[in-house]
Motif scaffolding. Structure first.
Motif, PDB file in Angstrom:
ATOM      1  N   SER A 113      -7.705  -2.283  -2.256  1.00 58.44           N
ATOM      2  CA  SER A 113      -7.544  -0.825  -2.292  1.00 58.44           C
ATOM      3  C   SER A 113      -6.561  -0.407  -3.383  1.00 58.44           C
ATOM      4  CB  SER A 113      -6.981  -0.342  -0.959  1.00 58.44           C
ATOM      5  OG  SER A 113      -7.844  -0.677   0.078  1.00 58.44           O
ATOM      6  N   ILE A 139      -5.817  -2.539   8.963  1.00 59.48           N
ATOM      7  CA  ILE A 139      -6.036  -3.396   7.788  1.00 59.48           C
ATOM      8  C   ILE A 139      -7.368  -4.131   7.913  1.00 59.48           C
ATOM      9  CG2 ILE A 139      -5.131  -5.474   6.613  1.00 59.48           C
ATOM     10  CD1 ILE A 139      -3.272  -3.109   6.201  1.00 59.48           C
ATOM     11  N   SER A 155      -3.483   4.912  -0.829  1.00 60.17           N
ATOM     12  CA  SER A 155      -4.390   3.887  -0.294  1.00 60.17           C
ATOM     13  C   SER A 155      -5.155   4.489   0.882  1.00 60.17           C
ATOM     14  CB  SER A 155      -3.592   2.684   0.239  1.00 60.17           C
ATOM     15  OG  SER A 155      -2.679   2.216  -0.720  1.00 60.17           O
ATOM     16  N   PRO A 156      -6.386   4.006   1.137  1.00 60.66           N
ATOM     17  CA  PRO A 156      -7.088   4.481   2.342  1.00 60.66           C
ATOM     18  C   PRO A 156      -6.264   4.152   3.583  1.00 60.66           C
ATOM     19  CG  PRO A 156      -8.512   3.121   0.973  1.00 60.66           C
ATOM     20  CD  PRO A 156      -7.145   3.017   0.390  1.00 60.66           C
ATOM     21  N   LYS A 157      -6.265   5.030   4.561  1.00 59.91           N
ATOM     22  CA  LYS A 157      -5.423   4.865   5.765  1.00 59.91           C
ATOM     23  C   LYS A 157      -6.002   3.850   6.748  1.00 59.91           C
ATOM     24  CE  LYS A 157      -1.740   7.283   5.938  1.00 59.91           C
ATOM     25  NZ  LYS A 157      -0.556   6.493   5.982  1.00 59.91           N
ATOM     26  N   ASN A 158      -7.323   3.889   6.909  1.00 57.88           N
ATOM     27  CA  ASN A 158      -7.938   3.073   7.958  1.00 57.88           C
ATOM     28  C   ASN A 158      -8.731   1.920   7.390  1.00 57.88           C
ATOM     29  OD1 ASN A 158      -6.990   4.700  10.157  1.00 57.88           O
ATOM     30  ND2 ASN A 158      -8.457   6.240   9.431  1.00 57.88           N
ATOM     31  N   TRP A 168       2.181   4.096   4.818  1.00 56.62           N
ATOM     32  CA  TRP A 168       1.502   2.812   5.037  1.00 56.62           C
ATOM     33  C   TRP A 168       0.200   2.999   5.805  1.00 56.62           C
ATOM     34  CZ3 TRP A 168       6.261  -0.594   6.851  1.00 56.62           C
ATOM     35  CH2 TRP A 168       7.072  -0.828   5.732  1.00 56.62           C
ATOM     36  N   PRO A 169      -0.699   2.014   5.697  1.00 52.30           N
ATOM     37  CA  PRO A 169      -1.984   2.124   6.406  1.00 52.30           C
ATOM     38  C   PRO A 169      -1.827   2.129   7.922  1.00 52.30           C
ATOM     39  CG  PRO A 169      -2.042   0.339   4.777  1.00 52.30           C
ATOM     40  CD  PRO A 169      -0.626   0.782   4.876  1.00 52.30           C
ATOM     41  N   THR A 185      -7.854  -0.616   5.747  1.00 54.74           N
ATOM     42  CA  THR A 185      -7.491  -0.701   4.320  1.00 54.74           C
ATOM     43  C   THR A 185      -7.905  -2.049   3.738  1.00 54.74           C
ATOM     44  OG1 THR A 185      -5.642   0.723   4.842  1.00 54.74           O
ATOM     45  CG2 THR A 185      -5.583  -0.372   2.706  1.00 54.74           C
ATOM     46  N   ASN A 186      -8.681  -1.951   2.677  1.00 57.10           N
ATOM     47  CA  ASN A 186      -9.307  -3.118   2.067  1.00 57.10           C
ATOM     48  C   ASN A 186      -8.340  -3.923   1.209  1.00 57.10           C
ATOM     49  OD1 ASN A 186     -11.065  -4.373  -0.211  1.00 57.10           O
ATOM     50  ND2 ASN A 186     -12.449  -3.840   1.465  1.00 57.10           N
ATOM     51  N   PHE A 188       0.844  -1.197   0.000  1.00 61.47           N
ATOM     52  CA  PHE A 188       0.000   0.000   0.000  1.00 61.47           C
ATOM     53  C   PHE A 188       0.882   1.250   0.000  1.00 61.47           C
ATOM     54  CE2 PHE A 188      -2.584  -3.290   2.180  1.00 61.47           C
ATOM     55  CZ  PHE A 188      -3.590  -3.383   1.229  1.00 61.47           C
ATOM     56  N   ASN A 243      -4.759  -9.939   2.899  1.00 60.38           N
ATOM     57  CA  ASN A 243      -4.650  -8.996   4.025  1.00 60.38           C
ATOM     58  C   ASN A 243      -4.886  -9.751   5.321  1.00 60.38           C
ATOM     59  OD1 ASN A 243      -4.474  -6.678   2.485  1.00 60.38           O
ATOM     60  ND2 ASN A 243      -6.351  -5.737   3.260  1.00 60.38           N
TER      61      ASN A 243
END
Ligand code: AKB
Length: 313
Positions: A131, A279, A122-125, A275-276, A127-128, A118, A237
């Motif tokens: 993503s 996850i 990428s979305p922070k929280n 990084w996220p 994280t799919n 990521f 993940n």
């Protein structure tokens, strides 16, 4: 009798995986290998260069290997010091294993990926799995490319390559080398040696982590699952717990008030910031019943206990 081969058996993950497997399967079914001359374990050991396809193939034939755990990699922080070497080792060692699987010399492979796939976009929280992935380190780029190749071989050649995107792994057997999440292990060594810890990330940096026993269980459970149940052909993940340096520090400081931390963020801060924070691991939960058992409190307790035993031995 078919055997399993761990490549990179002397590293952070390899040393713990080999000790776990030796408690769960017969010793003569395990072969260890690494670039070092000797192993710290008593199991069968073969010095091996992960970049040498013929050498690996010879070892596979010699020991009748059916399953490989390919754990060799240069990690995120160290990788930035020598991008080309990192790309070469991380990618070409993986291709050697993928080719052995394609050519039916081995049946099954485990290869670790990482949350480093990521990046800033990428979305922070939470994280799919699927993503946006725009990694900024050469390590992350090699892990993302590796994941795509694992999926390619699985789909095109019907290989059985399985993989997990690991968060930072907290463990006591060996120190990790060259990662951005390493502070979460190093801090325990300083604590037990009554030394102040100089942290290379700032106190608010939240990163996903996992305790080693959960990491090893995840590998074991993924590897024993029926292939038909595995919908993700690249890398899963998984999630443990999310923490920042001050959260570990505060808990350690409660145990020993004289313990101090000094924050001196360096180039690793930028990597960590990309990084996220946390996850989403719904696919691993659904496909192979993944569930972490260790939170930060349990991790701290067991790390202190195990490191004290290690020092007293
Ligand atoms: C690193 O920090 O490079 C590794 C990882 C998260 O893959 N621990």
């Amino acid at each position: 009798m078919s055997r399993i081969l761990i490549i990179g058996s002397e590293g952070q993950l390899g040393s713990e995986l080999s000790s776990f497997l030796s408690k769960n399967i017969e010793h003569d079914k395990i072969v260890l290998s690494d670039i070092r001359n000797n192993s710290s374990s008593d199991l069968t050991y073969q010095k091996l260069d992960a970049l040498n396809y013929d050498e690996i193939k010879k070892t596979v034939l010699k020991y009748n290997i059916s399953e490989i755990y390919h754990l060799v990699a240069i990690l995120s922080a160290k990788g930035e010091q020598n991008p080309m070497k990192t790309w070469d080792l991380n990618m070409n060692s993986l291709f050697n294993i993928l080719e052995l699987a394609k050519n039916k010399f081995i049946k099954k492979v485990f290869w670790p990926s990482s949350i480093s796939v990521f990046g800033e976009t990428s979305p922070k929280n939470n994280t799919n799995q699927f993503s946006v992935m725009e990694p900024s380190t050469v390590y992350g780029i090699s892990k993302l490319a590796g994941e795509r190749w694992c999926e390619y071989y699985n789909q095109r050649y019907n290989t059985d390559i399985r993989s997990i995107r690991f968060p930072g792994i907290i463990s006591s057997n060996t120190l990790p080398g060259g990662g951005t999440t390493d502070y979460a292990v190093e801090i325990f060594y300083s604590f037990l040696n009554n030394k102040d810890y100089k942290c290379f990330l700032n106190k608010e940096t939240i990163l996903p982590m996992i305790y080693i026993d959960d990491a090893i269980n995840s590998i074991f459970n993924l590897m024993k699952e029926n292939k038909k149940k595995l919908s993700i052909k690249s890398s899963y993940n998984i999630s443990g717990f999310s923490i920042n340096p001050s959260m570990i520090f505060e808990k350690l400081n409660k145990i020993n008030e004289s313990f101090k931390i000094i924050y001196e963020p360096d180039y690793r801060q930028k990597i960590a910031d990309s990084w996220p924070n946390s996850i989403n691991d719904e696919y691993a939960k659904r496909d192979w019943n993944w569930m972490a058992e260790f939170d930060l409190d349990r991790t701290i307790d067991i790390m202190i206990k195990r490191l004290k035993t290690k020092y007293n031995d």
